[in-house]
Enzyme design. Sequence first.
Site, mmCIF file in Angstrom:
data_model
loop_
_atom_site.group_PDB
_atom_site.id
_atom_site.type_symbol
_atom_site.label_atom_id
_atom_site.label_comp_id
_atom_site.label_asym_id
_atom_site.label_seq_id
_atom_site.Cartn_x
_atom_site.Cartn_y
_atom_site.Cartn_z
ATOM 1 N N TYR A 52 0.798 -1.143 -0.147
ATOM 2 C CA TYR A 52 -0.027 -0.106 0.052
ATOM 3 C C TYR A 52 0.868 1.316 0.155
ATOM 4 O O TYR A 52 0.375 2.496 -0.271
ATOM 5 C CB TYR A 52 -0.838 0.091 0.975
ATOM 6 C CG TYR A 52 -1.741 -1.078 1.627
ATOM 7 C CD1 TYR A 52 -1.832 -2.115 0.170
ATOM 8 C CD2 TYR A 52 -2.589 -1.306 2.532
ATOM 9 C CE1 TYR A 52 -3.000 -3.172 0.440
ATOM 10 C CE2 TYR A 52 -3.344 -2.445 2.682
ATOM 11 C CZ TYR A 52 -3.565 -3.284 1.532
ATOM 12 O OH TYR A 52 -4.374 -4.365 1.590
ATOM 13 N N LYS A 77 1.694 -6.519 5.800
ATOM 14 C CA LYS A 77 1.616 -7.732 5.164
ATOM 15 C C LYS A 77 2.853 -7.802 4.051
ATOM 16 O O LYS A 77 3.452 -6.803 3.767
ATOM 17 C CB LYS A 77 0.436 -7.985 4.114
ATOM 18 C CG LYS A 77 -1.001 -7.827 4.645
ATOM 19 C CD LYS A 77 -2.145 -7.757 3.809
ATOM 20 C CE LYS A 77 -3.306 -7.114 4.565
ATOM 21 N NZ LYS A 77 -3.426 -5.867 4.537
ATOM 22 N N HIS A 110 0.839 -11.836 1.869
ATOM 23 C CA HIS A 110 -0.216 -11.087 1.305
ATOM 24 C C HIS A 110 -0.889 -12.011 0.088
ATOM 25 O O HIS A 110 -2.124 -12.193 0.062
ATOM 26 C CB HIS A 110 0.401 -9.817 0.555
ATOM 27 C CG HIS A 110 -0.780 -8.559 0.327
ATOM 28 N ND1 HIS A 110 -0.406 -7.435 0.572
ATOM 29 C CD2 HIS A 110 -1.993 -8.756 0.111
ATOM 30 C CE1 HIS A 110 -1.406 -6.567 0.397
ATOM 31 N NE2 HIS A 110 -2.341 -7.432 0.222
ATOM 32 N N SER A 197 -12.339 -5.738 1.894
ATOM 33 C CA SER A 197 -13.459 -4.973 0.772
ATOM 34 C C SER A 197 -14.742 -5.410 1.311
ATOM 35 O O SER A 197 -15.711 -5.651 0.474
ATOM 36 C CB SER A 197 -13.156 -5.599 -0.462
ATOM 37 O OG SER A 197 -12.032 -5.515 -1.045
ATOM 38 N N LEU A 199 -17.197 -3.511 1.798
ATOM 39 C CA LEU A 199 -17.961 -2.716 1.157
ATOM 40 C C LEU A 199 -17.879 -2.683 -0.366
ATOM 41 O O LEU A 199 -18.241 -1.815 -1.268
ATOM 42 C CB LEU A 199 -17.781 -1.158 1.436
ATOM 43 C CG LEU A 199 -17.629 -0.852 2.783
ATOM 44 C CD1 LEU A 199 -17.384 0.413 3.316
ATOM 45 C CD2 LEU A 199 -18.777 -1.257 3.714
ATOM 46 N N GLY A 200 -17.184 -4.024 -0.867
ATOM 47 C CA GLY A 200 -16.929 -4.112 -2.187
ATOM 48 C C GLY A 200 -16.278 -3.262 -2.897
ATOM 49 O O GLY A 200 -16.439 -2.777 -4.042
ATOM 50 N N SER A 240 -11.897 4.220 4.712
ATOM 51 C CA SER A 240 -12.380 5.325 4.133
ATOM 52 C C SER A 240 -11.291 6.331 4.366
ATOM 53 O O SER A 240 -10.456 6.306 5.326
ATOM 54 C CB SER A 240 -13.761 5.711 4.577
ATOM 55 O OG SER A 240 -13.988 7.311 4.348
ATOM 56 N N VAL A 241 -11.464 7.421 3.806
ATOM 57 C CA VAL A 241 -10.391 8.615 4.077
ATOM 58 C C VAL A 241 -11.249 9.765 4.462
ATOM 59 O O VAL A 241 -10.582 10.942 4.684
ATOM 60 C CB VAL A 241 -9.529 8.994 2.813
ATOM 61 C CG1 VAL A 241 -8.440 7.797 2.519
ATOM 62 C CG2 VAL A 241 -10.326 9.154 1.586
ATOM 63 N N GLU A 247 -16.255 7.769 10.831
ATOM 64 C CA GLU A 247 -17.246 7.622 12.045
ATOM 65 C C GLU A 247 -18.540 6.937 11.989
ATOM 66 O O GLU A 247 -18.958 5.915 12.626
ATOM 67 C CB GLU A 247 -17.541 9.092 12.535
ATOM 68 C CG GLU A 247 -18.641 9.466 13.293
ATOM 69 C CD GLU A 247 -17.962 9.079 14.823
ATOM 70 O OE1 GLU A 247 -16.845 9.010 15.043
ATOM 71 O OE2 GLU A 247 -18.938 8.884 15.502
HETATM 72 N N1 LIG Z 1 -5.348 -8.749 1.386
HETATM 73 C C1 LIG Z 1 -5.718 -8.314 0.388
HETATM 74 O O1 LIG Z 1 -5.213 -8.798 -0.697
HETATM 75 C C2 LIG Z 1 -6.496 -7.261 0.629
HETATM 76 C C3 LIG Z 1 -7.223 -6.715 -0.863
HETATM 77 C C4 LIG Z 1 -7.864 -5.554 -0.576
HETATM 78 C C5 LIG Z 1 -8.311 -4.990 0.590
HETATM 79 N N2 LIG Z 1 -7.576 -5.472 1.637
HETATM 80 C C6 LIG Z 1 -7.944 -4.578 3.028
HETATM 81 O O2 LIG Z 1 -9.212 -4.293 3.221
HETATM 82 C C7 LIG Z 1 -9.699 -3.023 3.195
HETATM 83 C C8 LIG Z 1 -10.980 -2.715 2.939
HETATM 84 O O3 LIG Z 1 -11.234 -2.933 1.234
HETATM 85 P P1 LIG Z 1 -11.211 -1.959 0.122
HETATM 86 O O4 LIG Z 1 -10.194 -0.905 0.479
HETATM 87 O O5 LIG Z 1 -11.085 -2.748 -1.020
HETATM 88 O O6 LIG Z 1 -12.634 -1.213 0.355
HETATM 89 P P2 LIG Z 1 -13.869 -1.092 1.206
HETATM 90 O O7 LIG Z 1 -13.819 -0.925 2.574
HETATM 91 O O8 LIG Z 1 -14.665 -2.427 0.634
HETATM 92 O O9 LIG Z 1 -14.613 0.085 0.442
HETATM 93 C C9 LIG Z 1 -13.840 1.401 0.497
HETATM 94 C C10 LIG Z 1 -14.613 2.170 -0.372
HETATM 95 O O10 LIG Z 1 -15.903 2.692 -0.162
HETATM 96 C C11 LIG Z 1 -16.025 3.996 0.332
HETATM 97 N N3 LIG Z 1 -16.667 4.373 1.388
HETATM 98 C C12 LIG Z 1 -16.419 3.858 2.780
HETATM 99 N N4 LIG Z 1 -17.183 4.017 3.764
HETATM 100 C C13 LIG Z 1 -18.297 4.620 3.190
HETATM 101 C C14 LIG Z 1 -19.452 5.297 3.579
HETATM 102 N N5 LIG Z 1 -19.927 5.053 4.851
HETATM 103 N N6 LIG Z 1 -20.160 5.737 2.672
HETATM 104 C C15 LIG Z 1 -19.856 5.863 1.252
HETATM 105 N N7 LIG Z 1 -18.787 5.242 0.966
HETATM 106 C C16 LIG Z 1 -17.816 4.665 1.564
HETATM 107 C C17 LIG Z 1 -14.529 4.596 0.322
HETATM 108 O O11 LIG Z 1 -14.551 5.796 -0.176
HETATM 109 P P3 LIG Z 1 -13.571 7.011 0.726
HETATM 110 O O12 LIG Z 1 -12.336 6.384 0.927
HETATM 111 O O13 LIG Z 1 -13.410 7.991 -0.470
HETATM 112 O O14 LIG Z 1 -14.412 7.436 1.833
HETATM 113 C C18 LIG Z 1 -13.770 3.848 -0.635
HETATM 114 O O15 LIG Z 1 -14.025 4.035 -1.660
HETATM 115 C C19 LIG Z 1 -8.382 -2.177 2.391
HETATM 116 O O16 LIG Z 1 -8.398 -1.045 2.644
HETATM 117 C C20 LIG Z 1 -7.439 -3.252 3.115
HETATM 118 O O17 LIG Z 1 -6.726 -2.751 4.310
HETATM 119 C C21 LIG Z 1 -6.894 -6.344 1.640
#
Ligand SMILES: NC(=O)c1ccc[n+]([C@@H]2O[C@H](COP(=O)([O-])OP(=O)(O)OC[C@H]3O[C@@H](n4cnc5c(N)ncnc54)[C@H](OP(=O)(O)O)[C@@H]3O)[C@@H](O)[C@H]2O)c1
Length: 283
Positions: A52, A77, A110, A197, A199-200, A240-241, A247
């Site tokens: 990352y 990782k 990872h 993921s 939240l997909g 999220s950022v 929150e």
């Molecule tokens: N091990 C692996 O291979 C692997 C792969 C993927 C992910 N991960 C881990 O899992 C974490 C989460 O997965 P992810 O990053 O794919 O995404 P996620 O958490 O499923 O979704 C994040 C997305 O949703 C938006 N979001 C978050 N909260 C929201 C809300 N309340 N309302 C509207 N939009 C919202 C964020 O936008 P903003 O940020 O713009 O708010 C971002 O675009 C990663 O950050 C990472 O730590 C691990």
Amino acid sequence: MSLIDTYQLSNDVTIPVVGFGTWQTPNGAVANFAIKAALASGYRHIDTAEMYGNEQSIGKAIKETGIRRNSLFITSKLNNHAHNYAAATAAIDQSLQDLQTDYLDLFLIHWPNPKPARDENWKKSLQDTWRALEDAYKAGKLRAIGVSNFKPHHFAILEQTQTIVPMVNQIRICPGDWDTETIEYCRNHNILLEAYSPLGTGKIFTDPTMKEIAAAKKRTVAQICIRWSLQHNFLPLPKSVHEDRIENNTHVFDFELTDTEMAKIDALDGIVGYASDPDKVDF
Ligand SMILES: NC(=O)c1ccc[n+]([C@@H]2O[C@H](COP(=O)([O-])OP(=O)(O)OC[C@H]3O[C@@H](n4cnc5c(N)ncnc54)[C@H](OP(=O)(O)O)[C@@H]3O)[C@@H](O)[C@H]2O)c1
């Protein structure tokens, strides 16, 4: 239940039931802001990775908050180019340095079969890599060790040489995409499932079923996703950022999805696509 409630890993280490995701959170001001917002909202579990590129900013932000290290749970990782004993050992030390800490709470391989290591020796490389994690664990640098994106056939490779069973498997689990075979395998082997993921990756918010359930519960779709994950005893890692979303995503302990609502979500298929095939990823 709350953000600091914990699951217990197979080695008795406890892990907060929700983690804060940081993939695609850029190093620098954005990561600094997001981590501080997450810690202010009560998250104590942070999920990062060398891949990352934000470990330095995360380490700095944590230091700046002054929160005691032992009240935090930090995961990193191993990057895909480090699938051998020496490189994995060096990578662990580099993550410790970048995150400004003497130990990590959890360190994961990872990807099991990444492109840079995908040759005729990849299984041996994977076993050697796991041995590096085991040795760092035994040396006290890592409180727990595990894997990510593993399917049962990857665990079978480790089983031939491991002295420690992985404590965690972090895989893609969100409404519409959950690998029931891997989930069952992990449950049978006392391997905690972290749901990445949840939240997909931001693609779930327009799904009609999710929107309908969220409206009925007067909740956001994000909260419904996180709650669904928790009610299945997964450990979701929402990212999220944005301060308000960070929150909002913590308010998941003061309501419950009914069996009917859970079943409706369970029945969704492919609404946010499917996880990458770990034996074919292009990185
Ligand atoms: N091990 C692996 O291979 C692997 C792969 C993927 C992910 N991960 C881990 O899992 C974490 C989460 O997965 P992810 O990053 O794919 O995404 P996620 O958490 O499923 O979704 C994040 C997305 O949703 C938006 N979001 C978050 N909260 C929201 C809300 N309340 N309302 C509207 N939009 C919202 C964020 O936008 P903003 O940020 O713009 O708010 C971002 O675009 C990663 O950050 C990472 O730590 C691990």
